[in-house]
Design a protein around this motif. Structure first.
Motif, short mmCIF file in Angstrom:
data_model
loop_
_atom_site.label_atom_id
_atom_site.label_comp_id
_atom_site.label_asym_id
_atom_site.label_seq_id
_atom_site.Cartn_x
_atom_site.Cartn_y
_atom_site.Cartn_z
N GLU A 22 0.82 -1.20 0.00
CA GLU A 22 0.00 0.00 0.00
C GLU A 22 0.86 1.25 0.00
OE1 GLU A 22 -2.61 -0.21 3.28
OE2 GLU A 22 -3.86 -1.81 2.45
N LYS A 23 2.07 1.16 0.58
CA LYS A 23 2.94 2.33 0.68
C LYS A 23 3.73 2.57 -0.60
CE LYS A 23 3.53 2.23 5.71
NZ LYS A 23 4.50 2.12 6.81
N GLN A 25 4.65 3.71 -4.17
CA GLN A 25 4.14 4.80 -5.00
C GLN A 25 3.81 4.29 -6.39
OE1 GLN A 25 3.36 7.73 -4.05
NE2 GLN A 25 4.33 7.89 -2.06
N ARG A 26 2.76 4.84 -6.97
CA ARG A 26 2.40 4.54 -8.35
C ARG A 26 3.19 5.48 -9.25
NH1 ARG A 26 -2.65 2.31 -9.53
NH2 ARG A 26 -2.93 3.88 -11.16
N GLN A 29 0.13 7.59 -13.52
CA GLN A 29 -1.21 7.90 -13.05
C GLN A 29 -2.04 8.51 -14.18
OE1 GLN A 29 -1.72 10.98 -9.93
NE2 GLN A 29 -2.79 9.39 -8.79
N THR A 31 -4.96 11.08 -15.46
CA THR A 31 -5.55 12.36 -15.07
C THR A 31 -6.65 12.73 -16.05
OG1 THR A 31 -3.44 13.12 -14.14
CG2 THR A 31 -5.12 14.79 -14.58
N TYR A 50 6.20 13.47 -7.35
CA TYR A 50 5.22 13.31 -6.29
C TYR A 50 5.88 13.39 -4.91
CZ TYR A 50 6.93 8.48 -6.77
OH TYR A 50 7.73 7.37 -6.88
N GLY A 52 4.39 12.09 -1.28
CA GLY A 52 3.24 11.42 -0.71
C GLY A 52 2.23 11.11 -1.80
N LYS A 53 1.01 11.60 -1.64
CA LYS A 53 -0.03 11.39 -2.63
C LYS A 53 -0.21 12.60 -3.55
CE LYS A 53 -2.75 8.16 0.16
NZ LYS A 53 -4.10 7.88 0.73
N THR A 54 0.60 13.62 -3.35
CA THR A 54 0.49 14.83 -4.17
C THR A 54 1.33 14.71 -5.43
OG1 THR A 54 0.17 16.18 -2.18
CG2 THR A 54 0.80 17.33 -4.20
N ARG A 55 0.70 14.92 -6.58
CA ARG A 55 1.39 14.88 -7.87
C ARG A 55 1.56 16.30 -8.38
NH1 ARG A 55 2.72 9.49 -9.84
NH2 ARG A 55 1.77 8.19 -8.25
N SER A 208 1.67 0.03 -12.45
CA SER A 208 0.90 1.27 -12.44
C SER A 208 0.67 1.80 -13.86
CB SER A 208 1.60 2.34 -11.59
OG SER A 208 2.82 2.76 -12.19
#
Length: 218
Positions: A22-23, A25-26, A29, A31, A50, A52-55, A208
């Motif tokens: 789960e940790k 990173q993809r 992605q 959009t 990125y 964390g979860k911010t792209r 991913s």
């Protein structure tokens, strides 16, 4: 008590891989956007920076992009990032040990608007009109080569590039102009791939990518 401890340890070992997964990173992605004026919807697959979860993307940096454009069809290539987009120029692109490709901005979508020409300047002779249209197309592509903020392949080339990405493990790319072809060795030749905390690395072509492509229906 000993049996209870062993049982808890086994449960912890079974859970740990899932938590680690789960940790992860993809790298890629999808959009989706909809133009508020034209109403045109698009879905773009990209590998951005990125935290964390911010792209996010940065001005002066290049990012790989895959798109099934509603007008131009499949596009595969590179786009510049950030709020202020800079020209990309010709891109050198390579997947694993495949032969490298040159992706030029003038090979991508180009629109030449003949309607912008005053009617009085449009030749009446069909041959002359075609010659002028061809000249405008060449001029338009030359201007695009110098100002385009994306470099894309289209058609069969784009499909071949996508097939390489699907079957590959790592993607390297850079602006051709980043390193001189002659003279002393240029450090710009090493400006390839994706910037990570460990330096420049190939963009991973992992699960991913397939997931993001599916999200965009590619």
């Amino acid at each position: 008590m000993k049996k209870l401890i062993l049982t808890l340890a086994a449960v912890a070992c079974a859970i740990s891989p899932a938590v680690a997964k789960e940790k992860m990173q993809r790298a890629w992605q999808a959009t989706r956007t909809t133009d508020p004026v034209t109403g045109v919807s698009r879905c773009v697959v990209s590998a951005l920076d990125y935290v964390g979860k911010t792209r996010y993307s940065r001005t002066g940096f290049l990012y790989p992009v895959i798109e099934n454009h509603p007008q131009h069809g499949l596009l595969v290539g590179v786009s510049s990032g950030g709020r202020f987009r800079l020209p990309t120029g010709t891109i050198l692109w390579r997947v694993d040990d495949q032969p490298f490709r040159e992706v030029r901005p003038e090979d991508g979508p180009v629109t030449t608007d003949m309607s912008a020409m005053p009617a009085g300047l449009t030749p009446q002779d069909p041959v002359a009109a075609k010659a002028m249209a061809d000249a405008m197309a060449v001029s338009g592509r030359a201007i695009m080569a110098a100002t385009a903020t994306s470099s894309f392949a289209m058609g069969d080339t784009a499909r071949a590039m996508l097939a390489e990405l699907r079957a590959g493990h790592g993607l390297l790319f850079r602006a051709k102009a980043a390193a001189a072809d002659t003279g002393l060795p240029d450090s710009g030749m090493y400006r390839v791939g994706q910037i990570t905390k460990d330096g420049l690395k190939p963009v991973p072509l992992d699960a991913s990518l397939a997931s993001a492509l599916a999200d965009c229906g590619i």
